[in-house]
Write a protein that holds these residues in place. Structure first.
Motif, PDB file in Angstrom:
ATOM      1  N   HIS A   1       0.807  -1.110   0.122  1.00  0.00           N
ATOM      2  CA  HIS A   1       0.005   0.141  -0.196  1.00  0.00           C
ATOM      3  C   HIS A   1       0.934   1.202   0.166  1.00  0.00           C
ATOM      4  CE1 HIS A   1      -3.409  -2.751   0.510  1.00  0.00           C
ATOM      5  NE2 HIS A   1      -2.654  -3.021   1.587  1.00  0.00           N
ATOM      6  N   ILE A   2       1.971   1.183  -0.678  1.00  0.00           N
ATOM      7  CA  ILE A   2       2.989   2.465  -0.894  1.00  0.00           C
ATOM      8  C   ILE A   2       2.355   3.465  -1.464  1.00  0.00           C
ATOM      9  CG2 ILE A   2       5.138   3.111  -1.396  1.00  0.00           C
ATOM     10  CD1 ILE A   2       5.107   1.455   1.316  1.00  0.00           C
ATOM     11  N   THR A   3       2.623   4.751  -1.050  1.00  0.00           N
ATOM     12  CA  THR A   3       1.812   5.808  -1.714  1.00  0.00           C
ATOM     13  C   THR A   3       3.231   6.893  -2.107  1.00  0.00           C
ATOM     14  OG1 THR A   3       1.857   7.156   0.112  1.00  0.00           O
ATOM     15  CG2 THR A   3      -0.267   5.843  -0.526  1.00  0.00           C
ATOM     16  N   VAL A   4       2.922   7.599  -3.198  1.00  0.00           N
ATOM     17  CA  VAL A   4       4.114   8.691  -3.604  1.00  0.00           C
ATOM     18  C   VAL A   4       4.714   9.521  -2.056  1.00  0.00           C
ATOM     19  CG1 VAL A   4       4.377  10.681  -4.796  1.00  0.00           C
ATOM     20  CG2 VAL A   4       3.130   8.903  -5.647  1.00  0.00           C
ATOM     21  N   PRO A   5       3.755   9.844  -1.302  1.00  0.00           N
ATOM     22  CA  PRO A   5       4.657  10.686   0.039  1.00  0.00           C
ATOM     23  C   PRO A   5       5.664   9.530   0.822  1.00  0.00           C
ATOM     24  CG  PRO A   5       2.378  11.151  -0.024  1.00  0.00           C
ATOM     25  CD  PRO A   5       2.430  10.059  -1.180  1.00  0.00           C
ATOM     26  N   GLN A   6       5.209   8.364   0.926  1.00  0.00           N
ATOM     27  CA  GLN A   6       5.740   7.570   1.639  1.00  0.00           C
ATOM     28  C   GLN A   6       7.201   7.035   0.696  1.00  0.00           C
ATOM     29  OE1 GLN A   6       2.903   4.542   1.675  1.00  0.00           O
ATOM     30  NE2 GLN A   6       2.932   4.451   4.098  1.00  0.00           N
TER      31      GLN A   6
ATOM     32  N   ARG B   1       5.862   7.912  -8.218  1.00  0.00           N
ATOM     33  CA  ARG B   1       4.920   7.094  -8.429  1.00  0.00           C
ATOM     34  C   ARG B   1       5.119   5.714  -9.009  1.00  0.00           C
ATOM     35  NH1 ARG B   1       1.284  10.400 -10.623  1.00  0.00           N
ATOM     36  NH2 ARG B   1       0.387  11.055  -8.432  1.00  0.00           N
ATOM     37  N   ALA B   2       6.285   5.785  -9.944  1.00  0.00           N
ATOM     38  CA  ALA B   2       6.916   4.579 -10.365  1.00  0.00           C
ATOM     39  C   ALA B   2       7.599   3.394  -9.375  1.00  0.00           C
ATOM     40  CB  ALA B   2       8.065   4.814 -11.581  1.00  0.00           C
ATOM     41  N   ILE B   3       8.149   4.423  -8.492  1.00  0.00           N
ATOM     42  CA  ILE B   3       8.816   3.738  -7.238  1.00  0.00           C
ATOM     43  C   ILE B   3       7.566   3.035  -6.472  1.00  0.00           C
ATOM     44  CG2 ILE B   3      10.435   3.754  -5.424  1.00  0.00           C
ATOM     45  CD1 ILE B   3      12.059   4.692  -7.755  1.00  0.00           C
ATOM     46  N   ALA B   4       6.652   3.690  -6.142  1.00  0.00           N
ATOM     47  CA  ALA B   4       5.514   3.306  -5.343  1.00  0.00           C
ATOM     48  C   ALA B   4       5.206   1.854  -6.097  1.00  0.00           C
ATOM     49  CB  ALA B   4       4.323   4.088  -5.197  1.00  0.00           C
ATOM     50  N   TRP B   5       4.866   2.212  -7.358  1.00  0.00           N
ATOM     51  CA  TRP B   5       4.259   0.760  -8.008  1.00  0.00           C
ATOM     52  C   TRP B   5       5.297  -0.261  -7.940  1.00  0.00           C
ATOM     53  CZ3 TRP B   5       6.428  -2.233 -12.015  1.00  0.00           C
ATOM     54  CH2 TRP B   5       5.515  -3.023 -12.618  1.00  0.00           C
ATOM     55  N   LEU B   6       6.492  -0.201  -7.888  1.00  0.00           N
ATOM     56  CA  LEU B   6       7.363  -1.140  -7.842  1.00  0.00           C
ATOM     57  C   LEU B   6       7.275  -1.706  -6.589  1.00  0.00           C
ATOM     58  CD1 LEU B   6       9.961  -2.573  -8.732  1.00  0.00           C
ATOM     59  CD2 LEU B   6      11.257  -0.722  -7.365  1.00  0.00           C
ATOM     60  N   ALA B   7       7.194  -0.877  -5.335  1.00  0.00           N
ATOM     61  CA  ALA B   7       7.313  -1.484  -4.021  1.00  0.00           C
ATOM     62  C   ALA B   7       6.036  -2.488  -3.819  1.00  0.00           C
ATOM     63  CB  ALA B   7       7.008  -0.243  -2.861  1.00  0.00           C
TER      64      ALA B   7
ATOM     65  N   ALA C   1       7.618  16.116 -10.391  1.00  0.00           N
ATOM     66  CA  ALA C   1       6.685  16.145 -11.521  1.00  0.00           C
ATOM     67  C   ALA C   1       7.293  17.497 -12.639  1.00  0.00           C
ATOM     68  CB  ALA C   1       5.384  16.206 -11.096  1.00  0.00           C
ATOM     69  N   LEU C   2       7.508  18.432 -11.725  1.00  0.00           N
ATOM     70  CA  LEU C   2       7.779  19.749 -12.765  1.00  0.00           C
ATOM     71  C   LEU C   2       9.316  19.816 -13.114  1.00  0.00           C
ATOM     72  CD1 LEU C   2       5.470  22.182 -11.094  1.00  0.00           C
ATOM     73  CD2 LEU C   2       5.074  20.947 -13.083  1.00  0.00           C
ATOM     74  N   MET C   3      10.306  18.838 -12.649  1.00  0.00           N
ATOM     75  CA  MET C   3      11.464  19.065 -12.721  1.00  0.00           C
ATOM     76  C   MET C   3      12.033  18.925 -14.360  1.00  0.00           C
ATOM     77  SD  MET C   3      14.566  16.885 -10.817  1.00  0.00           S
ATOM     78  CE  MET C   3      14.583  17.617  -9.248  1.00  0.00           C
TER      79      MET C   3
ATOM     80  N   VAL D   1       7.249  10.560 -16.173  1.00  0.00           N
ATOM     81  CA  VAL D   1       7.022   9.191 -15.562  1.00  0.00           C
ATOM     82  C   VAL D   1       6.025   9.062 -14.539  1.00  0.00           C
ATOM     83  CG1 VAL D   1       8.386   7.734 -13.823  1.00  0.00           C
ATOM     84  CG2 VAL D   1       9.583   8.901 -15.654  1.00  0.00           C
ATOM     85  N   MET D   2       4.974   8.391 -15.011  1.00  0.00           N
ATOM     86  CA  MET D   2       3.684   7.926 -14.504  1.00  0.00           C
ATOM     87  C   MET D   2       3.260   9.094 -13.795  1.00  0.00           C
ATOM     88  SD  MET D   2       4.335   4.390 -12.599  1.00  0.00           S
ATOM     89  CE  MET D   2       4.037   2.933 -13.297  1.00  0.00           C
ATOM     90  N   GLY D   3       3.509  10.424 -14.243  1.00  0.00           N
ATOM     91  CA  GLY D   3       2.867  11.676 -13.461  1.00  0.00           C
ATOM     92  C   GLY D   3       3.743  12.235 -12.536  1.00  0.00           C
TER      93      GLY D   3
END
Ligand code: OOG
Ligand code: MG
Length: 263
Positions: free
Chosen positions: A122-127, A208-214, A181-183, A202-204
């Protein structure tokens, strides 16, 4: 064919292909049962073989096909992941030999470095941003073992997501201090701009890609581990590389990394 025999056969064939620098045909055309789940089992076996024979070890993971640009380029519409090994890491200071590679390409990415583990599902972007100690620019060299660099999702998963080499920057930044996201990103080959983009490609948001991976890793009982380097996936299409090429990627606020190549 029995699953275990198929895993062994495909993993061994992909290992041989890489070791000898020879391309092979896609396996999905022969084995219709080769789905993504079986493909991840093949890639695990492949990594095992590499660790045993190459005296290397797992140092992290990489995301693949996390941007529209990459999905269009490779004609695959889902992300995937692969495993980074210690002997894939290269540095800016030494030209990278292309001698043993089949048809190498290079692509611009953001690397995340973790000092604590990140456990799905259940990993999210802030995590992700909280758990990642650093980000730094990265270049990934991919080298599909498949003929004409052409594959389906299952084929590319089995082939460790085309992983070959990678280079990360030597300056490290706290991800929470940036709007990833804006970088902005500028990707150059031999002094000419090849493409430009932003992290949102990358996924917005690259995290978010790292969360997807976890979350994906948790399906097979794995986690992102403390010390892992994770490449979040190319922001733009990959480009061919030849000996004497010099490639760089620069990001707003976190500097750049470059790579040069020799025969
Ligand atoms: C698959 C690997 C893609 C990325 O960053 O999207 C990848 C490939 O294109 O061969 O590493
Ligand atoms: Mg990549």
């Amino acid at each position: 064919m029995k699953k275990t025999a198929l895993i062994e056969e495909v993993a061994t064939a992909l290992f041989e292909a890489e070791s000898t620098g020879t391309e092979v045909d896609k396996f999905t055309t022969v084995y219709s049962e080769l789905d993504a789940k079986l493909a991840y089992q093949i890639s695990e076996r492949l990594i095992e073989i590499k660790c045993e024979t190459g005296q290397t070890r797992i140092v992290g993971r990489k995301l693949g096909l996390t941007s529209e640009a990459k999905m269009k380029q490779m004609n695959v519409d889902e992300p995937c992941y692969g495993t980074l090994l210690a002997n894939m890491a290269c540095t800016e200071n030494e030209p990278i030999s292309l001698a043993n590679l089949i048809h190498p390409k290079i692509e611009p990415e953001i690397a995340f470095i973790f000092n604590r583990s990140l456990e799905g599902p259940h990993i999210t972007v802030p995590q992700v941003l909280e758990a990642a100690s650093y980000i730094t620019p990265a270049l990934e060299i991919i080298d599909s073992r498949y003929r004409h660099f052409s594959f389906t999702l299952s084929d590319v998963i089995a082939d460790n997501a085309s992983s070959s080499r990678y280079i990360i920057g030597d300056q490290f930044f706290k991800p929470t201090e940036f709007n990833l996201a804006l970088m902005g990103m500028v990707f150059k080959k031999n002094g000419k701009i090849v493409s430009t983009g932003t992290g949102a490609a990358v996924m917005g948001h690259p995290a978010r890609a790292i969360a997807w991976l976890a979350n994906k890793l948790s399906q097979s009982g794995k986690t992102i581990q403390a010390g892992d380097v994770v490449l979040s996936g190319a922001l733009a299409g990959a480009i061919d590389i030849q000996p004497n090429d010099h490639v760089s990627v620069s990001f707003d606020g976190i500097g750049s990394v470059s790579a040069s190549f020799c025969p």
